[in-house]
Design an enzyme around this catalytic site. Structure first.
Site, PDB file in Angstrom:
ATOM      1  N   HIS A  44     105.925  -2.549  -2.534  1.00 39.81           N
ATOM      2  CA  HIS A  44     104.610  -3.168  -2.402  1.00 39.81           C
ATOM      3  C   HIS A  44     103.666  -2.647  -3.480  1.00 39.81           C
ATOM      4  O   HIS A  44     103.979  -1.672  -4.168  1.00 39.81           O
ATOM      5  CB  HIS A  44     104.017  -2.894  -1.021  1.00 39.81           C
ATOM      6  CG  HIS A  44     104.606  -3.736   0.066  1.00 39.81           C
ATOM      7  ND1 HIS A  44     105.747  -3.362   0.761  1.00 39.81           N
ATOM      8  CD2 HIS A  44     104.240  -4.933   0.582  1.00 39.81           C
ATOM      9  CE1 HIS A  44     106.044  -4.295   1.648  1.00 39.81           C
ATOM     10  NE2 HIS A  44     105.145  -5.258   1.562  1.00 39.81           N
ATOM     11  N   HIS A  45     102.498  -3.258  -3.554  1.00 37.87           N
ATOM     12  CA  HIS A  45     101.467  -2.872  -4.519  1.00 37.87           C
ATOM     13  C   HIS A  45     100.943  -1.456  -4.239  1.00 37.87           C
ATOM     14  O   HIS A  45     101.078  -0.939  -3.135  1.00 37.87           O
ATOM     15  CB  HIS A  45     100.309  -3.872  -4.483  1.00 37.87           C
ATOM     16  CG  HIS A  45      99.721  -4.047  -3.107  1.00 37.87           C
ATOM     17  ND1 HIS A  45      98.734  -3.241  -2.592  1.00 37.87           N
ATOM     18  CD2 HIS A  45     100.019  -4.940  -2.119  1.00 37.87           C
ATOM     19  CE1 HIS A  45      98.419  -3.630  -1.369  1.00 37.87           C
ATOM     20  NE2 HIS A  45      99.191  -4.659  -1.057  1.00 37.87           N
ATOM     21  N   GLY A 103     105.276  -2.299   7.679  1.00 36.79           N
ATOM     22  CA  GLY A 103     105.574  -2.783   9.016  1.00 36.79           C
ATOM     23  C   GLY A 103     106.737  -3.756   9.019  1.00 36.79           C
ATOM     24  O   GLY A 103     107.521  -3.807   9.973  1.00 36.79           O
ATOM     25  N   GLY A 147      88.252  -9.221   8.647  1.00 39.46           N
ATOM     26  CA  GLY A 147      88.720  -8.737   7.350  1.00 39.46           C
ATOM     27  C   GLY A 147      88.536  -9.806   6.296  1.00 39.46           C
ATOM     28  O   GLY A 147      89.300  -9.892   5.335  1.00 39.46           O
ATOM     29  N   THR A 156      97.593  -7.088  11.087  1.00 41.64           N
ATOM     30  CA  THR A 156      97.434  -5.736  10.557  1.00 41.64           C
ATOM     31  C   THR A 156      98.649  -4.887  10.901  1.00 41.64           C
ATOM     32  O   THR A 156      99.258  -5.059  11.958  1.00 41.64           O
ATOM     33  CB  THR A 156      96.162  -5.098  11.151  1.00 41.64           C
ATOM     34  OG1 THR A 156      95.046  -5.934  10.866  1.00 41.64           O
ATOM     35  CG2 THR A 156      95.915  -3.722  10.586  1.00 41.64           C
ATOM     36  N   LYS A 160      98.617  -0.443  -1.073  1.00 41.44           N
ATOM     37  CA  LYS A 160      99.065  -0.481   0.325  1.00 41.44           C
ATOM     38  C   LYS A 160      99.068   0.922   0.899  1.00 41.44           C
ATOM     39  O   LYS A 160      99.628   1.859   0.301  1.00 41.44           O
ATOM     40  CB  LYS A 160     100.452  -1.112   0.432  1.00 41.44           C
ATOM     41  CG  LYS A 160     100.923  -1.316   1.876  1.00 41.44           C
ATOM     42  CD  LYS A 160     102.182  -2.151   1.921  1.00 41.44           C
ATOM     43  CE  LYS A 160     102.714  -2.296   3.339  1.00 41.44           C
ATOM     44  NZ  LYS A 160     101.735  -2.957   4.236  1.00 41.44           N
ATOM     45  N   ALA A 207     104.502  -8.145  11.992  1.00 43.31           N
ATOM     46  CA  ALA A 207     104.363  -7.302  10.805  1.00 43.31           C
ATOM     47  C   ALA A 207     104.396  -8.136   9.537  1.00 43.31           C
ATOM     48  O   ALA A 207     103.921  -7.698   8.485  1.00 43.31           O
ATOM     49  CB  ALA A 207     105.481  -6.262  10.762  1.00 43.31           C
TER      50      ALA A 207
END
Length: 257
Positions: A143-144, A153, A8, A86, A147, A110
């Site tokens: 979160h942004h 998580g 990634g 991830t 996501k 997480a």
């Protein structure tokens, strides 16, 4: 020197970790894995981990659940430990990860930050006090807007830490829009906000008669996750097969101080 595959590598976290490793000590990214490569990362980038030829000591995976099969197959074949950062794995994939840990060293978390992993331990103590006193417990995470998974998580990991301390008595409730009834004492509410560029905020609320206690974690830079992943890769290199966690990394760091 810990030689790392960055899976990634062209994503935001992959680029962040690339910069942190370049500016830090004790680690080097020798290869990346991503479907996109703009040639700016400074190391060879492969579309599949099966194509990697370099000798490596650990893998940091900040890709997506779709790459899990190839990553685990490579790790087991080459005996290379993997730091799985991830989220959004299915139950079947989680079982697959547990089975793979019998053959190679894996660290799955997480959330890679020192703060969140310390808070998980604090929540167990708080639950023993406030849960037993009948306080309601809610988790709100933000979160942004890019996501994909919700709840995060990390939110689920926080909930699991609470439920572990409470001997599993809580039921996770994600949506009350279809309910018109009094909140059950055994509910653990989990709410998700997706907006703007919020890196990550997790707020655990213990609400009782006439008082509210909040344990809150706010991220101002994704570097906290990147540094945690790098520390985990350094820790995991050379470790025997098994499932490890960030608490093992933290314990090792404390032991070296």
């Amino acid at each position: 020197m810990t030689r790392i595959i960055m899976s990634g590598c062209s994503g935001r976290m992959g680029r962040m970790i690339t910069g942190l490793v370049k500016d830090g000590e004790g680690a080097e990214i020798v290869a990346g894995v991503d479907v996109f490569d703009d040639g700016t990362l400074g190391y060879p980038v492969y579309k599949s981990i099966t194509e990697v030829q370099e000798e490596v000591d650990a893998i940091i995976d900040f890709s997506n659940p779709a790459t899990l099969d190839a990553t685990l197959e490579y790790a087991i074949e080459k005996n290379v430990p993997v730091v799985l950062c991830t989220t959004g794995y299915s139950d079947e994939q989680l079982a697959q990860i547990n089975a793979a840990s019998e053959k190679v060293a894996l660290l799955k978390s997480a959330n890679m930050s020192l703060g969140i992993n310390t808070i998980m331990e604090l929540l167990k103590t708080a639950t023993n006090v406030f849960g037993e006193a009948g306080f309601d417990i809610e988790i709100v995470e933000q979160h942004h807007h890019n996501k994909l998974d919700a709840p995060s998580g990390t939110a689920l990991a926080l909930a699991d830490a609470i439920n572990e301390a409470a001997d599993g008595k809580y039921e996770y409730v994600y949506d009350r829009s279809q309910k018109r009834e009094k909140r059950d004492a055994k509910e653990l509410g989990i709410s998700a906000v997706r907006a703007g560029s919020i890196p990550g905020i997790h707020d655990v609320i213990f609400a009782g008669p006439d008082e509210v206690i909040e344990i809150k974690h706010t991220v101002y830079s994704r570097a906290v996750f990147g540094n945690g992943a790098i520390s985990a890769a350094k820790f995991l290199a050379g470790k025997p097969a098994g499932m490890y966690g960030m608490k093992d990394v933290i314990a090792a760091q404390l032991g070296n101080n």
